[in-house]
Motif scaffolding. Structure first.
Motif, PDB file in Angstrom:
ATOM      1  N   SER A 142       0.881  -1.129  -0.018  1.00  0.00           N
ATOM      2  CA  SER A 142       0.019   0.100  -0.168  1.00  0.00           C
ATOM      3  C   SER A 142       0.949   1.307   0.025  1.00  0.00           C
ATOM      4  O   SER A 142       1.844   1.220   0.462  1.00  0.00           O
ATOM      5  N   ILE A 143       0.274   2.453  -0.279  1.00  0.00           N
ATOM      6  CA  ILE A 143       0.856   3.589  -0.031  1.00  0.00           C
ATOM      7  C   ILE A 143       1.199   3.808   1.358  1.00  0.00           C
ATOM      8  O   ILE A 143       2.321   4.339   1.736  1.00  0.00           O
ATOM      9  N   SER A 144       0.725   3.151   2.218  1.00  0.00           N
ATOM     10  CA  SER A 144       0.792   3.114   3.678  1.00  0.00           C
ATOM     11  C   SER A 144       2.254   2.229   4.195  1.00  0.00           C
ATOM     12  O   SER A 144       2.544   2.141   5.124  1.00  0.00           O
ATOM     13  N   GLY A 145       2.722   1.613   3.015  1.00  0.00           N
ATOM     14  CA  GLY A 145       3.854   0.868   3.266  1.00  0.00           C
ATOM     15  C   GLY A 145       4.854   1.372   2.886  1.00  0.00           C
ATOM     16  O   GLY A 145       6.238   1.185   2.726  1.00  0.00           O
ATOM     17  N   LEU A 146       4.730   2.879   2.203  1.00  0.00           N
ATOM     18  CA  LEU A 146       5.822   3.907   1.924  1.00  0.00           C
ATOM     19  C   LEU A 146       5.910   5.136   2.605  1.00  0.00           C
ATOM     20  O   LEU A 146       6.871   5.622   2.795  1.00  0.00           O
ATOM     21  N   VAL A 147       4.879   5.386   3.088  1.00  0.00           N
ATOM     22  CA  VAL A 147       4.618   6.841   3.831  1.00  0.00           C
ATOM     23  C   VAL A 147       3.704   6.344   5.205  1.00  0.00           C
ATOM     24  O   VAL A 147       2.735   5.408   4.920  1.00  0.00           O
ATOM     25  N   GLY A 148       3.701   7.004   6.256  1.00  0.00           N
ATOM     26  CA  GLY A 148       3.089   6.865   7.122  1.00  0.00           C
ATOM     27  C   GLY A 148       1.425   6.982   6.979  1.00  0.00           C
ATOM     28  O   GLY A 148       1.181   7.901   6.457  1.00  0.00           O
ATOM     29  N   SER A 149       0.482   6.273   7.721  1.00  0.00           N
ATOM     30  CA  SER A 149      -0.968   6.453   7.655  1.00  0.00           C
ATOM     31  C   SER A 149      -1.432   6.864   8.971  1.00  0.00           C
ATOM     32  O   SER A 149      -1.334   6.280   9.963  1.00  0.00           O
ATOM     33  N   MET A 150      -2.099   8.063   9.100  1.00  0.00           N
ATOM     34  CA  MET A 150      -2.750   8.577  10.369  1.00  0.00           C
ATOM     35  C   MET A 150      -3.913   7.607  10.729  1.00  0.00           C
ATOM     36  O   MET A 150      -4.077   7.284  11.983  1.00  0.00           O
ATOM     37  N   MET A 151      -4.843   7.174   9.723  1.00  0.00           N
ATOM     38  CA  MET A 151      -6.025   6.571  10.171  1.00  0.00           C
ATOM     39  C   MET A 151      -5.725   5.041  10.269  1.00  0.00           C
ATOM     40  O   MET A 151      -6.189   4.447  11.004  1.00  0.00           O
ATOM     41  N   SER A 152      -4.635   4.525   9.611  1.00  0.00           N
ATOM     42  CA  SER A 152      -4.303   3.066  10.046  1.00  0.00           C
ATOM     43  C   SER A 152      -2.728   2.618  10.382  1.00  0.00           C
ATOM     44  O   SER A 152      -2.016   2.242   9.540  1.00  0.00           O
ATOM     45  N   PRO A 153      -2.369   2.762  11.533  1.00  0.00           N
ATOM     46  CA  PRO A 153      -0.763   2.646  11.940  1.00  0.00           C
ATOM     47  C   PRO A 153      -0.621   1.104  11.738  1.00  0.00           C
ATOM     48  O   PRO A 153       0.705   0.754  11.547  1.00  0.00           O
ATOM     49  N   ILE A 154      -1.431   0.251  12.199  1.00  0.00           N
ATOM     50  CA  ILE A 154      -1.249  -1.164  12.156  1.00  0.00           C
ATOM     51  C   ILE A 154      -1.262  -1.653  10.828  1.00  0.00           C
ATOM     52  O   ILE A 154      -0.053  -2.292  10.313  1.00  0.00           O
ATOM     53  N   TYR A 155      -2.132  -1.330   9.982  1.00  0.00           N
ATOM     54  CA  TYR A 155      -1.770  -1.462   8.388  1.00  0.00           C
ATOM     55  C   TYR A 155      -0.522  -0.898   7.848  1.00  0.00           C
ATOM     56  O   TYR A 155       0.175  -1.757   7.117  1.00  0.00           O
ATOM     57  N   SER A 156      -0.225   0.214   8.369  1.00  0.00           N
ATOM     58  CA  SER A 156       1.001   0.747   7.734  1.00  0.00           C
ATOM     59  C   SER A 156       2.180  -0.032   8.270  1.00  0.00           C
ATOM     60  O   SER A 156       3.250  -0.245   7.350  1.00  0.00           O
ATOM     61  N   ALA A 157       2.268  -0.440   9.494  1.00  0.00           N
ATOM     62  CA  ALA A 157       3.292  -0.993   9.809  1.00  0.00           C
ATOM     63  C   ALA A 157       3.457  -2.633   9.512  1.00  0.00           C
ATOM     64  O   ALA A 157       4.496  -2.974   8.885  1.00  0.00           O
ATOM     65  N   ALA A 158       2.129  -3.298   9.089  1.00  0.00           N
ATOM     66  CA  ALA A 158       2.387  -4.467   8.336  1.00  0.00           C
ATOM     67  C   ALA A 158       2.960  -4.344   6.791  1.00  0.00           C
ATOM     68  O   ALA A 158       3.595  -4.890   6.503  1.00  0.00           O
ATOM     69  N   LYS A 159       2.317  -3.277   6.330  1.00  0.00           N
ATOM     70  CA  LYS A 159       2.690  -3.212   4.574  1.00  0.00           C
ATOM     71  C   LYS A 159       4.131  -2.576   4.542  1.00  0.00           C
ATOM     72  O   LYS A 159       4.632  -2.922   3.735  1.00  0.00           O
ATOM     73  N   TRP A 160       4.830  -1.947   5.615  1.00  0.00           N
ATOM     74  CA  TRP A 160       6.164  -1.777   5.669  1.00  0.00           C
ATOM     75  C   TRP A 160       6.903  -3.094   5.480  1.00  0.00           C
ATOM     76  O   TRP A 160       7.724  -3.280   4.878  1.00  0.00           O
ATOM     77  N   ALA A 161       6.417  -3.885   6.695  1.00  0.00           N
ATOM     78  CA  ALA A 161       7.029  -5.288   6.671  1.00  0.00           C
ATOM     79  C   ALA A 161       7.001  -5.952   5.201  1.00  0.00           C
ATOM     80  O   ALA A 161       7.874  -6.735   4.776  1.00  0.00           O
ATOM     81  N   VAL A 162       5.913  -5.706   4.509  1.00  0.00           N
ATOM     82  CA  VAL A 162       5.581  -6.600   3.318  1.00  0.00           C
ATOM     83  C   VAL A 162       6.761  -5.894   2.109  1.00  0.00           C
ATOM     84  O   VAL A 162       7.363  -6.479   1.395  1.00  0.00           O
ATOM     85  N   VAL A 163       7.073  -4.789   2.251  1.00  0.00           N
ATOM     86  CA  VAL A 163       7.914  -3.870   1.300  1.00  0.00           C
ATOM     87  C   VAL A 163       9.236  -4.450   1.623  1.00  0.00           C
ATOM     88  O   VAL A 163      10.116  -4.681   0.865  1.00  0.00           O
ATOM     89  N   GLY A 164       9.684  -4.532   2.925  1.00  0.00           N
ATOM     90  CA  GLY A 164      10.907  -5.026   3.411  1.00  0.00           C
ATOM     91  C   GLY A 164      11.222  -6.390   2.884  1.00  0.00           C
ATOM     92  O   GLY A 164      12.402  -6.954   2.446  1.00  0.00           O
ATOM     93  N   LEU A 165      10.012  -7.042   3.113  1.00  0.00           N
ATOM     94  CA  LEU A 165      10.197  -8.556   2.675  1.00  0.00           C
ATOM     95  C   LEU A 165      10.366  -8.742   1.231  1.00  0.00           C
ATOM     96  O   LEU A 165      11.241  -9.781   0.743  1.00  0.00           O
ATOM     97  N   THR A 166       9.785  -7.925   0.512  1.00  0.00           N
ATOM     98  CA  THR A 166       9.845  -7.931  -1.058  1.00  0.00           C
ATOM     99  C   THR A 166      11.286  -7.763  -1.433  1.00  0.00           C
ATOM    100  O   THR A 166      11.963  -8.528  -2.141  1.00  0.00           O
ATOM    101  N   LYS A 167      11.876  -6.624  -0.893  1.00  0.00           N
ATOM    102  CA  LYS A 167      13.417  -6.414  -1.100  1.00  0.00           C
ATOM    103  C   LYS A 167      14.255  -7.421  -0.809  1.00  0.00           C
ATOM    104  O   LYS A 167      15.321  -7.898  -1.405  1.00  0.00           O
ATOM    105  N   SER A 168      14.121  -7.978   0.395  1.00  0.00           N
ATOM    106  CA  SER A 168      15.046  -9.280   1.085  1.00  0.00           C
ATOM    107  C   SER A 168      14.983 -10.466   0.263  1.00  0.00           C
ATOM    108  O   SER A 168      15.808 -11.015  -0.263  1.00  0.00           O
ATOM    109  N   LEU A 169      13.602 -10.778  -0.198  1.00  0.00           N
ATOM    110  CA  LEU A 169      13.536 -12.141  -1.023  1.00  0.00           C
ATOM    111  C   LEU A 169      14.002 -11.817  -2.510  1.00  0.00           C
ATOM    112  O   LEU A 169      14.329 -12.574  -3.094  1.00  0.00           O
ATOM    113  N   ALA A 170      13.797 -10.533  -2.952  1.00  0.00           N
ATOM    114  CA  ALA A 170      14.249 -10.250  -4.271  1.00  0.00           C
ATOM    115  C   ALA A 170      15.817 -10.691  -4.436  1.00  0.00           C
ATOM    116  O   ALA A 170      16.134 -11.120  -5.465  1.00  0.00           O
TER     117      ALA A 170
END
Length: 254
Positions: A139-167
């Motif tokens: 999500s864009i919430s995995g690239l920038v912080g989300s005021m409305m969805s902090p847990i979602y943002s934390a999760a999606k930052w993790a997915v972006v990091g997972l992507t780069k590591s697995l690549a």
């Protein structure tokens, strides 16, 4: 056809972006294992696209057994796997204050665990076929912080990091790993972000606030995200890996 004879797996496949992805994958020649928690919605997919093109798999991806078992079932039904779009996710709690840890864990499991387990489970099968393509949905919430969805943002930052590591980890096996990062989408899950209180006026105000911050002035459509994924999994993107691709009308360009 861009995916002729390819074997594809899509999670959260029965509605919204996932459903749009199934339609495009089938149109471009793939056979698709469609994983979702809703059996009736999956049957509608089969009716529309045909049992020769779509294999329905019912699973709860918020559990490790469901995440792992559904991939195994999909690979068995298809006879292999060339593509995985790990799309399953949910908004999660709106605040960290008085946090319900059960709801927090469910959100982290569906957003992060299911993607991690699914990728790990499918990688060996792709390796056997000489390579493949994995795409996650963040999500864009995995690239920038989300005021409305902090847990979602934390999760999606993790997915972006997972992507780069697995690549990096899977590049030697010719397995490409990328992630799409949509803005707020006009899909059934939208209300989970904009209208958590159940107040239609609040939901409308929140949506208007989001749209006002998008340079292109609207929400993203499910098909636009699916089109981006189609490109990433196709042979048109054979040298693209480790990319977090915003599909956001310019929201993150600031």
């Amino acid at each position: 056809m861009r995916l002729e004879n390819k074997l594809a797996i899509v999670t959260a496949a029965a509605s919204g972006m996932g459903r749009a992805g199934v339609e495009r994958f089938v149109r471009e020649g793939a056979r698709v294992a469609a994983i979702d928690i809703s059996a009736p919605a999956l049957e509608k997919l089969v009716t529309e696209f045909g049992s020769d093109k779509v294999v329905p798999i019912v699973a709860d991806l918020s559990t490790a057994d469901g995440a792992r078992g559904s991939i195994d079932e999909a690979v068995s039904a298809l006879g292999g796997a060339d593509i995985l779009w790990a799309h399953a996710g949910m908004p999660g709690p709106a605040s960290v204050e008085d946090l319900d840890l059960g709801e927090y864990q469910k959100a982290m499991d569906l957003n992060v665990m299911s993607a991690t387990v699914g990728a790990g489970q499918v990688a060996k099968h792709m390796r056997e076929r000489g390579g493949g393509s994995i795409v996650f949905t963040a999500s864009i919430s995995g690239l920038v912080g989300s005021m409305m969805s902090p847990i979602y943002s934390a999760a999606k930052w993790a997915v972006v990091g997972l992507t780069k590591s697995l690549a990096l980890a899977l590049a030697g096996d010719n397995i490409r790993v990328n992630v799409v990062c949509p803005g707020l989408a006009d899909t059934p899950m939208k209300a989970g972000f904009t209208g958590r209180s159940g107040d239609p006026a609040e939901a409308a105000a929140n949506e208007a606030k989001v749209v006002s911050a998008v340079p292109m002035g609207r929400l993203v459509k499910a098909g636009e995200v699916a089109d981006a994924v189609l490109w990433l999994v196709s042979d048109e993107a054979t040298f693209v890996t480790g990319v977090a691709l915003p599909v956001d009308g310019g929201f993150t360009a600031r």
